[in-house]
Write a protein that holds these residues in place. Structure first.
Motif, PDB file in Angstrom:
ATOM      1  N   ALA A 141       0.836  -1.208   0.000  1.00 48.30           N
ATOM      2  CA  ALA A 141       0.000   0.000   0.000  1.00 48.30           C
ATOM      3  C   ALA A 141       0.868   1.255   0.000  1.00 48.30           C
ATOM      4  O   ALA A 141       0.571   2.227  -0.713  1.00 48.30           O
ATOM      5  CB  ALA A 141      -0.922  -0.008   1.215  1.00 48.30           C
ATOM      6  N   THR A 142       1.954   1.254   0.765  1.00 48.21           N
ATOM      7  CA  THR A 142       2.829   2.421   0.853  1.00 48.21           C
ATOM      8  C   THR A 142       3.485   2.725  -0.496  1.00 48.21           C
ATOM      9  O   THR A 142       3.554   3.887  -0.923  1.00 48.21           O
ATOM     10  CB  THR A 142       3.912   2.193   1.923  1.00 48.21           C
ATOM     11  OG1 THR A 142       3.275   1.930   3.187  1.00 48.21           O
ATOM     12  CG2 THR A 142       4.814   3.400   2.070  1.00 48.21           C
ATOM     13  N   LEU A 143       3.952   1.691  -1.176  1.00 47.87           N
ATOM     14  CA  LEU A 143       4.552   1.887  -2.503  1.00 47.87           C
ATOM     15  C   LEU A 143       3.518   2.381  -3.502  1.00 47.87           C
ATOM     16  O   LEU A 143       3.823   3.227  -4.362  1.00 47.87           O
ATOM     17  CB  LEU A 143       5.187   0.581  -2.977  1.00 47.87           C
ATOM     18  CG  LEU A 143       6.433   0.130  -2.207  1.00 47.87           C
ATOM     19  CD1 LEU A 143       6.835  -1.279  -2.608  1.00 47.87           C
ATOM     20  CD2 LEU A 143       7.601   1.089  -2.439  1.00 47.87           C
ATOM     21  N   ALA A 144       2.290   1.875  -3.389  1.00 44.32           N
ATOM     22  CA  ALA A 144       1.224   2.329  -4.280  1.00 44.32           C
ATOM     23  C   ALA A 144       0.816   3.767  -3.978  1.00 44.32           C
ATOM     24  O   ALA A 144       0.503   4.541  -4.893  1.00 44.32           O
ATOM     25  CB  ALA A 144       0.021   1.392  -4.155  1.00 44.32           C
ATOM     26  N   VAL A 145       0.817   4.139  -2.712  1.00 47.10           N
ATOM     27  CA  VAL A 145       0.486   5.518  -2.318  1.00 47.10           C
ATOM     28  C   VAL A 145       1.478   6.501  -2.938  1.00 47.10           C
ATOM     29  O   VAL A 145       1.098   7.537  -3.498  1.00 47.10           O
ATOM     30  CB  VAL A 145       0.479   5.644  -0.778  1.00 47.10           C
ATOM     31  CG1 VAL A 145       0.566   7.107  -0.352  1.00 47.10           C
ATOM     32  CG2 VAL A 145      -0.778   4.996  -0.192  1.00 47.10           C
ATOM     33  N   ALA A 146       2.771   6.181  -2.829  1.00 51.54           N
ATOM     34  CA  ALA A 146       3.792   7.061  -3.398  1.00 51.54           C
ATOM     35  C   ALA A 146       3.646   7.152  -4.918  1.00 51.54           C
ATOM     36  O   ALA A 146       3.817   8.230  -5.511  1.00 51.54           O
ATOM     37  CB  ALA A 146       5.184   6.561  -3.019  1.00 51.54           C
ATOM     38  N   TRP A 147       3.336   6.028  -5.562  1.00 49.34           N
ATOM     39  CA  TRP A 147       3.106   6.021  -7.021  1.00 49.34           C
ATOM     40  C   TRP A 147       1.941   6.924  -7.393  1.00 49.34           C
ATOM     41  O   TRP A 147       2.053   7.770  -8.282  1.00 49.34           O
ATOM     42  CB  TRP A 147       2.830   4.583  -7.472  1.00 49.34           C
ATOM     43  CG  TRP A 147       2.039   4.461  -8.751  1.00 49.34           C
ATOM     44  CD1 TRP A 147       2.510   4.628 -10.027  1.00 49.34           C
ATOM     45  CD2 TRP A 147       0.643   4.151  -8.871  1.00 49.34           C
ATOM     46  NE1 TRP A 147       1.491   4.438 -10.941  1.00 49.34           N
ATOM     47  CE2 TRP A 147       0.331   4.140 -10.259  1.00 49.34           C
ATOM     48  CE3 TRP A 147      -0.370   3.872  -7.956  1.00 49.34           C
ATOM     49  CZ2 TRP A 147      -0.951   3.869 -10.737  1.00 49.34           C
ATOM     50  CZ3 TRP A 147      -1.646   3.601  -8.428  1.00 49.34           C
ATOM     51  CH2 TRP A 147      -1.925   3.606  -9.798  1.00 49.34           C
ATOM     52  N   TYR A 148       0.818   6.777  -6.698  1.00 49.21           N
ATOM     53  CA  TYR A 148      -0.374   7.549  -7.053  1.00 49.21           C
ATOM     54  C   TYR A 148      -0.182   9.037  -6.769  1.00 49.21           C
ATOM     55  O   TYR A 148      -0.423   9.885  -7.629  1.00 49.21           O
ATOM     56  CB  TYR A 148      -1.581   7.024  -6.276  1.00 49.21           C
ATOM     57  CG  TYR A 148      -2.846   7.792  -6.565  1.00 49.21           C
ATOM     58  CD1 TYR A 148      -3.505   7.648  -7.772  1.00 49.21           C
ATOM     59  CD2 TYR A 148      -3.361   8.694  -5.640  1.00 49.21           C
ATOM     60  CE1 TYR A 148      -4.663   8.365  -8.058  1.00 49.21           C
ATOM     61  CE2 TYR A 148      -4.507   9.426  -5.906  1.00 49.21           C
ATOM     62  CZ  TYR A 148      -5.159   9.248  -7.116  1.00 49.21           C
ATOM     63  OH  TYR A 148      -6.290   9.975  -7.389  1.00 49.21           O
ATOM     64  N   SER A 149       0.270   9.351  -5.566  1.00 50.40           N
ATOM     65  CA  SER A 149       0.443  10.761  -5.213  1.00 50.40           C
ATOM     66  C   SER A 149       1.564  11.412  -6.010  1.00 50.40           C
ATOM     67  O   SER A 149       1.477  12.574  -6.398  1.00 50.40           O
ATOM     68  CB  SER A 149       0.720  10.898  -3.717  1.00 50.40           C
ATOM     69  OG  SER A 149      -0.412  10.532  -2.960  1.00 50.40           O
ATOM     70  N   GLY A 150       2.621  10.650  -6.269  1.00 54.45           N
ATOM     71  CA  GLY A 150       3.746  11.198  -7.003  1.00 54.45           C
ATOM     72  C   GLY A 150       3.437  11.473  -8.456  1.00 54.45           C
ATOM     73  O   GLY A 150       3.937  12.437  -9.042  1.00 54.45           O
ATOM     74  N   SER A 151       2.603  10.643  -9.063  1.00 53.52           N
ATOM     75  CA  SER A 151       2.341  10.789 -10.491  1.00 53.52           C
ATOM     76  C   SER A 151       1.062  11.548 -10.793  1.00 53.52           C
ATOM     77  O   SER A 151       0.897  12.067 -11.900  1.00 53.52           O
ATOM     78  CB  SER A 151       2.268   9.409 -11.164  1.00 53.52           C
ATOM     79  OG  SER A 151       1.243   8.620 -10.573  1.00 53.52           O
ATOM     80  N   GLN A 152       0.148  11.648  -9.812  1.00 49.12           N
ATOM     81  CA  GLN A 152      -1.153  12.243 -10.098  1.00 49.12           C
ATOM     82  C   GLN A 152      -1.474  13.497  -9.298  1.00 49.12           C
ATOM     83  O   GLN A 152      -2.374  14.247  -9.666  1.00 49.12           O
ATOM     84  CB  GLN A 152      -2.257  11.218  -9.808  1.00 49.12           C
ATOM     85  CG  GLN A 152      -2.193   9.987 -10.686  1.00 49.12           C
ATOM     86  CD  GLN A 152      -2.427  10.314 -12.146  1.00 49.12           C
ATOM     87  OE1 GLN A 152      -3.410  10.950 -12.498  1.00 49.12           O
ATOM     88  NE2 GLN A 152      -1.505   9.894 -12.995  1.00 49.12           N
ATOM     89  N   MET A 153      -0.766  13.721  -8.207  1.00 51.22           N
ATOM     90  CA  MET A 153      -1.190  14.770  -7.276  1.00 51.22           C
ATOM     91  C   MET A 153      -0.252  15.969  -7.243  1.00 51.22           C
ATOM     92  O   MET A 153      -0.364  16.823  -6.380  1.00 51.22           O
ATOM     93  CB  MET A 153      -1.316  14.194  -5.864  1.00 51.22           C
ATOM     94  CG  MET A 153      -2.318  13.079  -5.739  1.00 51.22           C
ATOM     95  SD  MET A 153      -4.003  13.612  -6.024  1.00 51.22           S
ATOM     96  CE  MET A 153      -4.264  14.624  -4.587  1.00 51.22           C
TER      97      MET A 153
END
Length: 517
Positions: free
Chosen positions: A284-296
């Motif tokens: 979940a932590t790796l996915a959070v960084a992916w989503y926030s880093g690329s979309q937010m």
């Protein structure tokens, strides 16, 4: 949207807390599942005469990294140890290292924290709040930073019954508290602590809440995401089921129960045991960084919080934990158990205190007396005292239930591709608790106690021996009670004969019924 491995490809990562339980799992998973990732800089301090580089070398030689070693023999070249101490000014980073990190880092994972629940407030503030502030100050200098991911805890706001995925205002201004603690002596801090904590049970949850608010107030334009795991336990699937390497949290309690030392514990059978496997948290932590880093990036002021919990999605209760522990360790016992595993959870504090005295303190005193008589050093009361302290710390969490909102976790899962959902699985709806608990208990046996499965026949034989000793002791106790109390009273003998004859009639009746069938 790019896949998670594609997002990390070529990115340089900074990781604090890499030598801790969650930090090393994150490091292993990142390198194994995102093989094109750039360098991973890990902040490590010298300890016990070992340099940061030596500590990292020792760490990656453990069983956790075996699969990675096979798949990517040269993975260690990507790990760069940076000498740092988060409790010191500027985290004790050299000017050269600060400039290097400011120039190269794209992604930050801040996992470092003290996980001791009863840490003195000054120390907890230093490690959980001020260290976060220093990490944030370093992040402001990073020219290519995309995301700062902070690992908090789902219990940061445990004074509330319903916990949303938002940052709540703290009970005090963290700036004023930092200034005040600077001149207060330890005795004065201790006297003020109950007032400061309020309804929170310890300094850990208190300071983690302050760290979240600090991030919200001081992040500025930095893109920040917060992950809040609940009680982190052994791995579910990756890199193999049941991996655990410490006695922290529930693991030490499970081992004490398996050894037969822990017989009673204050807990509510119906309370939700919000255990979450460590690989679920890391995925979940790796996915959070992916989503926030690329979309937010364009909405960095909207700090997303993720409650990484299981209770609202796939609830598992402490009464079920008790059953699984007893069944697993009776079937696959630990070596040299003190007594047969038979832990009981009790919600009533007076009942629990009675059984604590009868099942823990008295046997420990008797065993230590036996050790003294045989010329050995007594040790059981010391073990029991440590166990009681650990149980007191966990009592608050085993006697309460919370309702966590997990909308952001559901949203994150929905944004992932089918392939990413397989590789970075954190969908706890798929989790079979009975199987997981068996893996967890066996993991403590294999990876914490280093007991080989080849020793199971001898362990089972020892457990049968303990059972026979127990039956013999109970028989002697019944005979003793008979001789002292019953045999001297005609009324007691009449009652005894009546009960025995009644039992005999019932047995005769059931035997006759089974014969007729």
């Amino acid at each position: 949207m790019v896949t998670i491995p594609e997002y990390y490809a070529g990115k340089n990562v900074l990781l604090s807390g890499a030598t801790g339980f969650m930090g090393k799992v994150l490091l292993e998973k990142l390198l194994r599942s995102c093989p094109e990732v750039g360098a991973v800089y890990v902040l490590v301090r010298s300890k016990a005469g070992q340099s940061p580089q030596a500590r990292v070398a020792d760490m990656i030689n453990c069983k956790l990294f075996e699969q990675l070693q096979v798949e990517q023999p040269g993975f260690a070249e990507k790990i760069i140890a940076v000498n740092s101490d988060l409790t010191l000014a500027e985290m004790d980073l050299s000017k050269e290292d600060q400039d290097l990190l400011a120039e190269r880092i794209n992604i930050v994972f801040h996992c470092a924290a003290t996980i001791r629940f009863n840490e003195p407030l000054k120390d907890a503030m230093q490690l959980n709040v001020l260290a976060t502030q220093k990490m944030l100050a370093l992040a402001r200098r990073m020219k290519h930073l995309e995301i700062f991911t902070h690992v908090s805890t789902a219990y940061a706001h445990c004074d509330r019954e319903v916990i949303e995925e938002i940052v709540y205002p703290p009970p005090v201004d963290y700036r004023k508290l930092i200034d005040t603690l600077d001149w207060m002596d330890d005795d004065l801090v201790s006297s003020l602590l109950p007032k400061l904590l309020g309804e929170r049970p310890n300094t850990y949850t208190y300071t983690k809440a302050l760290a979240e608010y600090l991030l919200q107030q001081e992040a500025g334009d930095i893109n920040v995401a917060i992950v809040r795991p609940s009680i982190v336990g052994a791995s579910w699937k990756e890199p193999f089921p049941g991996w655990i390497d410490n006695f922290n949290g529930p693991s030490g309690i499970f081992i004490a129960a398996g050894k037969g030392i822990l017989r009673t514990m204050r807990a509510s059978n119906n309370a939700v045991a919000d255990l979450v496997p460590v690989d679920v948290v890391i995925n979940a932590t790796l996915a959070v960084a992916w989503y926030s880093g690329s979309q937010m990036r364009s909405r960095s002021k909207n700090m997303l919080v993720y409650n990484c919990t299981t209770g609202g999605i796939n609830p598992f209760h402490w009464g079920e934990v008790e059953y699984c522990i007893n069944m697993t360790f009776k079937t696959n016992p630990l070596e040299q158990a003190f007594r047969r595993p038979n832990v009981n959870l009790r919600s009533n504090p007076f009942t629990n205190q009675y059984w604590t005295t009868v099942s823990h303190t008295l046997p420990a005193l008797l065993y230590d007396g036996y050790l003294r008589l045989t010329g050995h050093k007594p040790r059981m009361m010391k073990t029991i005292s440590r166990l009681h302290k650990a149980m007191m710390v966990l009592e608050y969490f085993t006697s309460h239930s919370w309702e966590w909102n997990t909308d952001n976790m559901s949203m994150l899962l929905a944004q992932m591709s089918p392939e990413d959902k397989k590789v970075f699985n954190f969908d706890v709806r798929q989790l079979n608790w009975a199987e997981y608990m068996e893996s967890y208990c066996m993991g403590t046996k294999k990876y914490v106690l280093n007991e080989e499965l080849s020793g199971l026949p001898a362990a089972r034989k020892h457990l049968n021996k303990l059972r026979n000793i127990r039956y013999t002791f109970n028989t002697i106790l019944v005979v003793f009670i008979w001789r002292i109390f019953i045999a001297r009273s005609q009324m007691a003998r009449n009652i005894w004969y009546f009960v025995v004859s009644l039992c005999f009639k019932f047995l005769s009746y059931f035997r006759a019924s089974s014969t007729m069938r």
